[in-house]
Design an enzyme around this catalytic site. Sequence first.
Site, short mmCIF file in Angstrom:
data_model
loop_
_atom_site.label_atom_id
_atom_site.label_comp_id
_atom_site.label_asym_id
_atom_site.label_seq_id
_atom_site.Cartn_x
_atom_site.Cartn_y
_atom_site.Cartn_z
N LYS A 37 30.88 50.12 23.41
CA LYS A 37 32.41 50.02 23.28
C LYS A 37 32.89 49.15 23.71
O LYS A 37 32.10 48.35 24.20
CB LYS A 37 32.95 51.57 24.11
CG LYS A 37 34.40 51.45 23.73
CD LYS A 37 34.90 52.30 24.84
CE LYS A 37 35.25 52.31 26.50
NZ LYS A 37 36.16 51.25 26.87
N ASP A 64 37.58 49.50 20.92
CA ASP A 64 38.79 50.65 21.96
C ASP A 64 39.65 49.64 22.16
O ASP A 64 40.14 49.27 23.57
CB ASP A 64 38.14 51.29 22.66
CG ASP A 64 38.54 51.95 23.64
OD1 ASP A 64 39.70 52.22 23.08
OD2 ASP A 64 37.94 51.56 25.56
N LYS A 66 42.80 50.54 20.92
CA LYS A 66 44.00 51.06 21.63
C LYS A 66 45.64 51.18 20.98
O LYS A 66 46.43 50.32 22.25
CB LYS A 66 44.90 51.98 22.70
CG LYS A 66 43.25 52.38 23.77
CD LYS A 66 43.16 52.96 25.05
CE LYS A 66 42.47 53.80 25.44
NZ LYS A 66 41.63 53.13 25.89
N ASP A 69 52.07 49.66 17.83
CA ASP A 69 52.96 48.54 17.56
C ASP A 69 53.71 49.38 16.26
O ASP A 69 53.03 50.16 16.01
CB ASP A 69 51.87 47.00 17.36
CG ASP A 69 53.04 46.00 17.76
OD1 ASP A 69 54.47 45.91 17.24
OD2 ASP A 69 52.00 45.35 18.22
N ARG A 217 30.08 53.40 33.45
CA ARG A 217 29.44 52.88 35.12
C ARG A 217 28.23 54.06 35.67
O ARG A 217 26.97 53.20 35.56
CB ARG A 217 30.07 53.65 36.00
CG ARG A 217 31.44 52.64 36.22
CD ARG A 217 32.79 52.36 36.64
NE ARG A 217 33.67 53.48 36.45
CZ ARG A 217 35.13 53.65 36.76
NH1 ARG A 217 35.79 53.64 36.91
NH2 ARG A 217 36.25 54.23 35.56
#
Length: 240
Positions: A37, A64, A66, A69, A217
Amino acid sequence: MTRTEAKDKIIFALDVHNLQEIDRFAALLSGKVGMFKVGKELFTTAGPAAVEAVKRHGGEVFLDLKYHDIPNTVAQAMLAAGRMGVKLANLHALGGPEMMSQAAEAVRTNFSDSERPRLLAVTILTSSTQETLSAVGIDHPVEQMVVRLAKLARESGMDGVVASPLEIEAIRAACGPDFLIVTPGVRPAFAAVDDQKRIMTPAEAVKAGADYLVIGRPIAKAADPAAAADLIVDEIVGGC
């Protein structure tokens, strides 16, 4: 479920700061996860070179960013994503049906089905709570809003959604078996919860019906990231 099938469900979140770190993780994990990603921080820092770096190592990319608009702007952005050769790209379902429909039409018109990116709509962020939604004037329960947005996304031509694992079963029931569900908020048994609020383990999420799991993580911060990825594959296979 085979180990290869389990591995292919893992999207590693490349939450890094430069191309050198991309090269390090792509080299370590290209055979251990199914996709990488590239998010806002990395893309703002490195731009399309971040996607190119992953692809040099043979990796697939989930872009990614997002988008949210005006419809034409988002449609053009999705075409640009397609030209970069990404496998998945996303926008916010809260942008509405016209925005989603124009994006879907753009990629289906300009790319073959085998080459086009699959488009995902973000429903409600996994860091959001009921209090978060209420603060911006959304008074419906989180779970209700997620399903409502998922159905709107499907009707608008999206291939799937990004949603918390806790809403997987409701989305699957509302949108059918072929609608992609990508789930952040996944934490393996060995990992800390960190800032995610609505979470499951990898095995629980896959068993509930997730197509892909976004995990960052727990792999990136491990002493041995490749071994951590293998442990997650073990969890998925053992739980499914």
